[in-house]
Write a protein that holds these residues in place. Sequence first.
Motif, mmCIF file in Angstrom:
data_model
loop_
_atom_site.group_PDB
_atom_site.id
_atom_site.type_symbol
_atom_site.label_atom_id
_atom_site.label_comp_id
_atom_site.label_asym_id
_atom_site.label_seq_id
_atom_site.Cartn_x
_atom_site.Cartn_y
_atom_site.Cartn_z
ATOM 1 N N ASP A 15 0.675 -1.271 0.250
ATOM 2 C CA ASP A 15 0.470 -0.221 0.446
ATOM 3 C C ASP A 15 0.522 1.171 0.236
ATOM 4 N N LEU A 16 2.113 1.018 0.704
ATOM 5 C CA LEU A 16 2.592 2.602 0.907
ATOM 6 C C LEU A 16 3.525 2.384 -1.026
ATOM 7 N N ALA A 17 3.163 1.629 -1.109
ATOM 8 C CA ALA A 17 4.482 1.606 -2.910
ATOM 9 C C ALA A 17 3.470 2.501 -3.694
ATOM 10 N N ALA A 18 1.958 1.734 -3.485
ATOM 11 C CA ALA A 18 0.883 1.959 -4.269
ATOM 12 C C ALA A 18 0.451 2.898 -4.292
ATOM 13 N N SER A 19 0.478 4.478 -2.681
ATOM 14 C CA SER A 19 0.040 5.843 -2.496
ATOM 15 C C SER A 19 1.274 6.496 -2.643
ATOM 16 N N ASN A 20 2.823 6.623 -3.302
ATOM 17 C CA ASN A 20 3.692 6.750 -3.894
ATOM 18 C C ASN A 20 3.763 6.632 -5.273
ATOM 19 N N GLY A 21 2.423 6.391 -5.992
ATOM 20 C CA GLY A 21 2.043 6.367 -7.383
ATOM 21 C C GLY A 21 3.254 5.068 -7.829
ATOM 22 N N VAL A 22 3.310 3.931 -7.497
ATOM 23 C CA VAL A 22 4.040 2.893 -8.142
ATOM 24 C C VAL A 22 2.782 2.031 -9.134
ATOM 25 N N ARG A 23 3.224 0.685 -9.620
ATOM 26 C CA ARG A 23 2.336 0.253 -10.535
ATOM 27 C C ARG A 23 2.630 -0.390 -9.692
ATOM 28 N N LEU A 24 1.370 -1.794 -8.996
ATOM 29 C CA LEU A 24 2.011 -3.374 -8.944
ATOM 30 C C LEU A 24 0.934 -3.716 -9.579
ATOM 31 N N MET A 25 1.628 -4.872 -10.768
ATOM 32 C CA MET A 25 1.706 -6.062 -11.047
ATOM 33 C C MET A 25 1.242 -7.598 -10.753
ATOM 34 N N PHE A 26 0.930 -8.646 -10.943
ATOM 35 C CA PHE A 26 0.516 -9.722 -10.291
ATOM 36 C C PHE A 26 0.460 -10.627 -11.448
ATOM 37 N N ASN A 27 1.160 -11.464 -10.650
ATOM 38 C CA ASN A 27 1.349 -12.874 -12.193
ATOM 39 C C ASN A 27 1.738 -12.970 -13.733
ATOM 40 N N VAL A 28 2.497 -11.244 -13.770
ATOM 41 C CA VAL A 28 3.272 -11.463 -14.664
ATOM 42 C C VAL A 28 4.980 -11.450 -14.232
ATOM 43 N N GLN A 29 5.618 -11.870 -15.229
ATOM 44 C CA GLN A 29 6.905 -12.347 -15.539
ATOM 45 C C GLN A 29 7.819 -12.055 -16.900
ATOM 46 N N PRO A 30 9.283 -11.185 -16.681
ATOM 47 C CA PRO A 30 9.245 -10.521 -17.855
ATOM 48 C C PRO A 30 9.797 -11.997 -19.207
#
Length: 443
Positions: free
Chosen positions: A322-337
């Motif tokens: 939530d701290l990351a999201a509140s600072n404008g970081v996008r969280l993506m799950f179930n993804v891999q490079p």
Amino acid sequence: MTEALRLDGIRAGRLGPEELAQNFSDLHPALDSHEATVASDRCYFCHDAPCITACPTDIDIPLFIRQISTGMPEAAAKTIFDQNILGGMCARVCPTETLCEQACVREAAEGKPVEIGRLQRYATDTMMSAGEHPYVRAAATGKTVAVVGAGPAGLSCAHRLAMLGHDVTMYDARPKAGGLNEYGIAQYKTPGGYAQAEVDWLLQIGGITVETGRAIGNDLSLAGLRAEFDAVFLAIGLGGVGALGLEGEDFAGTDNAVDFIATLRQQSDLAALPVGRNVVVIGGGMTAVDAAVQSKLLGADTVTIAYRRARDRMPASRYEQDLAASNGVRLMFNVQPVALRGDSALREVELAYTDAAMVPTGETITLPADQLFRAIGQKLESVEGLDLAGGKIAVTGAGRTSVDGVWAGGDCAAGGEDLTVTAVAEGRDAAMDIHAALTQAAT
């Protein structure tokens, strides 16, 4: 993309000094004495307190909070330091929201726990700001111990051994002692040079010699240390970050998150630290969050954390997410490079969506990226003569390794969580076991 635009992708000075100072100010400002009194009054002072059980260092939390509530913060600090000599740092960086505060009865009853972490900081800061060190060394035992690694586990072990009368020589590969407290934690969690101030305070116990720029496998050997010292404690952390295994990992703009954080921590002028316009962080732990949030605070336009599993499997706590999201970081799950594209410099990252078993679904997404940080875990390849388990040193009991006279703790040792507070507990417990072994051998 032209060369000029590509070079502009990673640059310094995206934000001015005033904005950077605000962005990297203390995440949890200290309580004043009135606020601490009010916060301490919320504690029920439980007899069979679940918060103690939830604390890896077994601090008597109701006792130290009662001591604060009765106007004795120095006594509260002593209660904390008896169990956790790095209680000041742990008050700042521990995931209290998943440890003591989650177990708090107030949390269960009201959804708002006692602010244990901030109260712990209030107590420890009160004592440390006075320059007082509450411990005196026991009579010299004549025994010597080598502690390799001056991070939380090593510092905890060294202090306890010195307090018990042993002479300790502490080695560290870096130019400064402190380990991850100095080099691996987000700047906004420990501003103002706190990590070094804590090391200096801890060393007041005496009996500890620190030698920096020295490491196992470089100019130190385990065999040599065993021959020179009566016991050895290894707190060497973990080695290199795992590779993605993709073509293009040598592009300009790709780096390890731990190296980025270490550079930031030692940067005197944050405006001089380059950061990308579009940043992607691969991983899901605390290091990934720290790298991502700090990239955003340095002025990156877009920052994305890409994690290969579902949100509930993410190692970073929900609070950190939530701290990351509140600072404008996008969280993506179930993804891999699956691909890195560019020429000499990174330009974009292709991610494949995965199912619950981490099998690609066939759907992909491509993100613009001029900077990528790997935060996908670390492990040891080998340590001279020691058995490993899962890329860490195998230990039994209070950190005993497969080699007689050698103990290990902290991130390098198998079995524990990779938390500062856990490392402190393992260093303390290993010190007590080493002390028992040395004193029994002397009788």
